[in-house]
Design a protein around this motif. Structure first.
Motif, PDB file in Angstrom:
ATOM      1  N   ALA A  63      41.224  41.066  30.600  1.00  0.00           N
ATOM      2  CA  ALA A  63      41.664  40.446  31.700  1.00  0.00           C
ATOM      3  C   ALA A  63      42.885  40.052  32.022  1.00  0.00           C
ATOM      4  N   ALA A  64      43.987  40.012  30.982  1.00  0.00           N
ATOM      5  CA  ALA A  64      45.269  39.789  31.328  1.00  0.00           C
ATOM      6  C   ALA A  64      45.742  40.906  32.288  1.00  0.00           C
ATOM      7  N   MET A  65      45.374  41.984  32.054  1.00  0.00           N
ATOM      8  CA  MET A  65      45.814  43.495  32.689  1.00  0.00           C
ATOM      9  C   MET A  65      45.310  43.377  34.289  1.00  0.00           C
ATOM     10  N   ALA A  66      43.869  42.954  34.384  1.00  0.00           N
ATOM     11  CA  ALA A  66      43.225  43.006  35.471  1.00  0.00           C
ATOM     12  C   ALA A  66      44.016  41.680  36.416  1.00  0.00           C
ATOM     13  N   ARG A  67      44.294  40.736  35.913  1.00  0.00           N
ATOM     14  CA  ARG A  67      45.092  39.637  36.688  1.00  0.00           C
ATOM     15  C   ARG A  67      46.446  40.239  37.273  1.00  0.00           C
ATOM     16  N   ARG A  68      47.003  40.993  36.330  1.00  0.00           N
ATOM     17  CA  ARG A  68      48.217  41.592  36.750  1.00  0.00           C
ATOM     18  C   ARG A  68      48.109  42.402  37.865  1.00  0.00           C
ATOM     19  N   ALA A  69      47.169  43.054  37.928  1.00  0.00           N
ATOM     20  CA  ALA A  69      46.786  44.140  38.756  1.00  0.00           C
ATOM     21  C   ALA A  69      46.548  43.535  40.002  1.00  0.00           C
ATOM     22  N   GLU A  70      45.872  42.595  40.130  1.00  0.00           N
ATOM     23  CA  GLU A  70      45.377  42.054  41.436  1.00  0.00           C
ATOM     24  C   GLU A  70      46.245  41.686  42.465  1.00  0.00           C
ATOM     25  N   PRO A  71      47.353  40.919  42.186  1.00  0.00           N
ATOM     26  CA  PRO A  71      48.241  40.623  43.314  1.00  0.00           C
ATOM     27  C   PRO A  71      48.951  42.005  43.972  1.00  0.00           C
ATOM     28  N   ALA A  72      49.140  43.001  43.188  1.00  0.00           N
ATOM     29  CA  ALA A  72      49.652  44.323  43.781  1.00  0.00           C
ATOM     30  C   ALA A  72      48.447  44.749  44.603  1.00  0.00           C
TER      31      ALA A  72
END
Length: 80
Positions: A63-72
């Motif tokens: 989930a943390a990795m997905a959130r990190r990728a979303e803004p980009a």
């Protein structure tokens, strides 16, 4: 003492340490069949607790990795 441990699940570290002790006692031997079975069953429960903690950690990490990728991704797709 076992009842108290059953009321609240142990932390990953507590479960891992107790599981290590269970394995050590089983390997040492000198136990009755009944004692060995009880220890084995306790070990199975502790292993399940460890697996639950690890699975939960995997979910949180994903989930943390997905959130990190979303803004980009979002900034590339934005029309303005």
């Amino acid at each position: 003492m076992g009842d108290v441990a059953d009321e609240k699940a142990p932390s990953y570290e507590q479960a891992r340490e107790e599981l290590t002790e269970v394995v050590r006692r089983l390997e040492t031997g000198g136990l009755t069949l009944e004692q060995s079975i009880e220890l084995w069953e306790r070990g199975e429960k502790l292993a399940a607790v460890c697996e639950e903690w690890l699975q939960g950690a995997r979910v949180k990490l994903a989930a943390a990795m997905a959130r990190r990728a979303e803004p980009a991704q979002g900034s590339d797709d934005a029309p303005f």
